[in-house]
Design an enzyme around this catalytic site. Structure first.
Site, short mmCIF file in Angstrom:
data_model
loop_
_atom_site.label_atom_id
_atom_site.label_comp_id
_atom_site.label_asym_id
_atom_site.label_seq_id
_atom_site.Cartn_x
_atom_site.Cartn_y
_atom_site.Cartn_z
N SER A 226 0.71 -1.06 -0.11
CA SER A 226 -0.30 0.31 0.23
C SER A 226 0.96 1.13 0.73
CB SER A 226 -0.85 -0.32 1.16
OG SER A 226 -2.16 0.86 1.43
N SER B 24 -4.45 13.97 -4.09
CA SER B 24 -5.55 15.07 -4.22
C SER B 24 -4.73 15.88 -3.26
CB SER B 24 -7.29 14.44 -3.48
OG SER B 24 -7.53 14.34 -2.29
N HIS C 76 -9.83 10.78 -8.15
CA HIS C 76 -9.69 11.59 -8.27
C HIS C 76 -9.43 12.10 -9.59
CE1 HIS C 76 -9.57 13.55 -3.95
NE2 HIS C 76 -9.57 12.79 -3.84
N THR D 170 -15.73 7.49 -7.95
CA THR D 170 -15.99 7.88 -7.29
C THR D 170 -17.51 8.48 -8.03
OG1 THR D 170 -17.07 8.89 -5.60
CG2 THR D 170 -15.70 10.07 -6.20
N LYS E 89 -17.77 13.23 -6.82
CA LYS E 89 -16.84 14.46 -7.65
C LYS E 89 -17.16 14.21 -8.60
CE LYS E 89 -13.69 12.77 -3.84
NZ LYS E 89 -13.46 13.78 -2.74
C1 LIG Z 1 -8.75 9.13 -2.64
C2 LIG Z 1 -9.52 9.16 -2.63
N1 LIG Z 1 -10.56 7.82 -2.74
C3 LIG Z 1 -12.05 7.91 -1.66
C4 LIG Z 1 -12.35 8.51 -1.66
C5 LIG Z 1 -13.85 8.77 -0.64
O1 LIG Z 1 -14.46 8.75 -1.72
P1 LIG Z 1 -16.69 9.08 -1.34
O2 LIG Z 1 -16.70 10.21 -1.07
O3 LIG Z 1 -17.16 8.71 -2.86
O4 LIG Z 1 -16.66 7.96 -0.39
C6 LIG Z 1 -12.07 10.59 -1.02
C7 LIG Z 1 -12.57 10.87 -0.89
O5 LIG Z 1 -13.36 11.17 -0.93
C8 LIG Z 1 -10.31 10.26 -2.19
O6 LIG Z 1 -10.03 11.24 -2.01
#
Ligand SMILES: Cc1ncc(COP(=O)(O)O)c(C=O)c1O
Length: 408
Positions: A138, A190, A218, A246, A249
């Site tokens: 990871s 991000s 992102h 996601t 966003k």
């Molecule tokens: C890299 C990353 N993965 C996953 C998520 C989670 O996404 P969601 O808002 O759909 O739960 C986020 C931020 O919200 C994120 O910045």
């Protein structure tokens, strides 16, 4: 007897003491007028503001196609889905969304969750059930949802230094060649807006027989000819085993997903508690998300405008000598490097200039790297960029901050 109230006081006080206590800004976006919103202060008074830190990266949250799909589904089927996916909560809207996503990523299947957080957590915590003895590699800067999934899964984990493929190689080489492995990383991180080394990681995965798991949260909607993300842009999507994205966003709605082989999705669907034991997405949300994904497969002009706006903002801020962190993505972090000044600039931007940009302080980023993170979008017009740049110029001088370049 336990004094529960005292326990809560202590926990909250610890956050205050460390300067980590979060307060929420109460805003209401105005449909048709993004990125404008109305901020309601604690005393009930209101102020018009421009949101500069949202993640509705393309303004799709007000797109007529998305809204009409949501209205239609709402009127046709009511408010909620009424059940888990397994027990009466699978609808034509969920199936259509999953088909849209599988097509987007050129995978056999996709699985929709209530958020990308849950998709990451549920999938990564389930993989060791599917592959006993699994070792997860990871990236050190992976999102909290991946860290949680990896932490809870009970399998072995190795954390490699951020984007350090030499370190990843060392870790892979030190483990049993026959052990099942998965490498989990992001395409765009991000906080700095930097890109993951996708090709190099795929090469290592091939060499060491590992699966690849990428978070494109992102990037989806914004990169690649159909908006499938950075892996699509770089011609690498077929080398990724599990893609996470996601719908909240760039797609402007809500929900998260994975796209993968039919067997992988079937297994996660069947074993992941975070998928099984929770009510499915509201049909209107699934319908709106599907409309957004479908639309962005063809709207390259919107993607181009997004990149243009980000480039202009970076150029303008750099022109003032402000230390922006620029890795060539759409995210524009300005390095302040001081938690008090970072908060002060954010407060003054809001109260004096109607510019809303939440300060990013420890523990979200390391101490000494406190920043403001601007997210320009196609709905941020040149006059809005002008207003932001002038406000930042004033406040930077007011706070006596250096005007130097940060390392890109
Ligand atoms: C890299 C990353 N993965 C996953 C998520 C989670 O996404 P969601 O808002 O759909 O739960 C986020 C931020 O919200 C994120 O910045």
């Amino acid at each position: 007897m336990t004094d529960y109230a005292a326990g809560l006081d202590k926990a909250l006080q610890a956050l205050h003491d460390e300067g980590r206590y979060r307060t929420f800004i109460d805003i209401e976006r105005r449909r048709g007028q993004f990125p404008h919103a109305v901020w309601t202060r604690d005393d009930g008074s209101e102020q018009e503001i421009t949101v500069w830190c949202g993640n509705d990266y393309l303004g799709m949250g007000q797109h007529p196609l998305v809204l009409s799909a949501m209205h239609e589904a709402l009127d046709a089927t009511g408010a909620g889905s009424g059940g888990t996916r397994n027990i009466s909560g699978t609808t034509v809207y969920h199936k259509a969304l999953e088909a849209e996503l599988a097509d987007l990523h050129a995978k056999e299947a996709a699985l929709v969750f209530t958020s990308a957080y849950i998709a990451n957590d549920a999938t990564l915590s389930t993989l060791p059930k599917l592959f006993p003895g699994l070792i997860i590699y990871s990236d050190a800067l992976n999102h909290a949802s991946m860290i949680e999934g990896v932490r809870r899964n009970g399998g072995a984990k190795r954390v490699f230094r951020h984007n350090d493929v030499a370190h990843l190689r060392e870790l892979l080489a030190a483990d049993d060649p026959d052990a099942p492995k998965v490498i989990a990383f992001e395409s765009i991180y991000s906080m700095d807006g930097d890109f993951g080394p996708i090709a190099e990681i795929c090469d290592l995965a091939d060499e060491f027989g590992a699966l690849t798991y990428i978070d494109e949260v992102h990037a989806v909607g914004m990169y690649g000819p159909r908006g499938a993300g950075v892996a699509e842009r770089d011609g690498l999507m077929h080398r990724i085993d599990i893609i996470n994205g996601t719908l909240a966003k760039a797609y402007g709605v809500m929900g998260g997903y994975i796209a993968a082989s039919a067997k992988m999705c079937d297994a996660v669907r069947s074993y992941a508690p975070g998928f099984i034991f929770t009510t499915s997405l509201t049909p209107s949300i699934a319908a709106g998300a599907a409309a957004s994904v479908r639309h962005l497969k063809t709207d390259q002009a919107l993607r181009d405008l997004h990149q243009d706006r980000a480039a202009v903002l970076k150029l303008r801020l750099r022109g003032l000598g402000l230390p922006i962190i620029d890795h060539g993505s759409h995210i524009v972090p300005v390095h302040v490097g001081d938690p008090v000044k970072c908060k002060m600039i954010s407060d003054r931007l809001l109260s004096d200039h109607g510019v809303y940009c939440q300060p990013i302080n420890f523990p979200t980023v390391p101490r000494g790297t406190e920043r403001l993170r601007f997210t320009p979008s196609p709905v941020h017009t040149p006059p809005m960029i002008d207003a932001l740049v002038h406000a930042m110029d004033d406040l930077w001088s007011h706070c006596a901050l250096n005007r130097a370049q940060a390392a890109g």
